[in-house]
Design an enzyme around this catalytic site. Structure first.
Site: not given
Length: 285
Positions: A97, A95, A93, A11, A103, A133
């Site tokens: 953001g 950490a 990746p 995201k 997800s 999220d």
């Protein structure tokens, strides 16, 4: 029994407006979020005992992993207790953001829900219990989100056909620390990105901004150096996703994105080009 498989897309926050803490101690937000075609993969199959193997990242496989939290919430909500063998192949990746853990949790809800006979349309409530999220990561596409990130606006198709290039600098930014810095700095507004600085299809949503940018730079000044260097190399505005440190910009097609990817500094922790997509976690055929 064959393993069930799901894709868990990254995201990006195209825009993130932050409000001061409310009575819950959290920061309400309003943001424009988008899933992109860069994925983790999750497999799940029946087993005599619960286990999770993680590949491609130094990440806990214990109960603190959001994949297990998703399974645990569904078990508590439904009374089912089927044991599962899980495999998580990390490509997103850590950490950065980009909601990689959320997800993965959405993919776990999708797979375990299917395993116990739940309709995908019933997963929104447990998703909100796993994390703010996770509901967005179930549905994906381009949407405005609000609340603490769990309230979704309707899907929009304006970003179809765009490519993004993402560059993750070689340092970490802790989300809690960035929000605390935002509070200490009295809630600064992020820099606006509008008009010709945006792809035509996104200009109706501008100006875009990330209110956490100033706080993230206060926590790690090298972030601003990386942004400036990428803007120089790419000759366009570069945005921060969430609390960072993932930086990205927009490109018109795969060829242009590939050329930009080749210009990312070699020191980047991760870098890739990906298209925007109209879905969240989904079964892999």
């Amino acid at each position: 029994m064959a393993a069930h498989r799901a894709l868990a897309p990254a995201k990006l926050n195209f825009s993130l407006e932050v409000r001061p803490r409310d009575g819950s101690g959290l920061h309400p937000v309003r943001g424009l979020s988008q899933t992109i075609g860069w994925y983790d993969r999750l497999t799940m199959e029946d087993s005599d005992t619960d286990r999770l193997s993680v590949h491609g990242a130094d990440l806990t496989s214990g109960e603190d992993n959001l994949v297990w939290k998703a399974v645990r919430v569904l078990r508590e909500q439904t009374g089912h207790d089927r044991k599962v063998d899980l495999g998580l192949w990390k490509r997103l990746p850590l950490a950065a953001g980009m909601a990689g853990g959320s997800s993965d949790a959405a993919a776990a809800l999708l797979l375990y829900g299917s395993l116990i006979g739940l309709d995908a349309g019933t997963l929104d409530r447990p998703a909100g219990m796993v994390g703010a999220d996770v509901t967005f990561c179930l549905h994906g596409g381009l949407r405005w989100v609000s609340g603490y990130g769990e309230r979704l606006g309707p899907p929009m198709g304006e970003s179809a056909g765009l490519f993004v290039v993402v560059s993750v600098p070689p340092f970490l930014l802790d989300t809690t620390r960035v929000y605390r810095a935002w509070d200490v700095l009295d809630g600064p507004r992020g820099p606006d990105v509008a008009g010709y600085q945006l792809p035509p299809s996104l200009r109706v949503h501008g100006p875009l901004r990330n209110d956490l940018y100033v706080a993230a730079v206060a926590c790690e000044p090298l972030l601003d150096d990386w942004r400036a260097e990428l803007e120089n190399r790419w000759d366009r505005r570069v945005l921060l996703s969430g609390s960072g440190p993932a930086l990205f910009s927009f490109f018109v097609d795969e060829r242009e994105a590939g050329e930009a990817l080749a210009l990312v500094p070699a020191e980047a922790r991760s870098a890739f080009a990906a298209p925007t997509i109209d879905h969240g976690a989904r079964a892999e055929t």
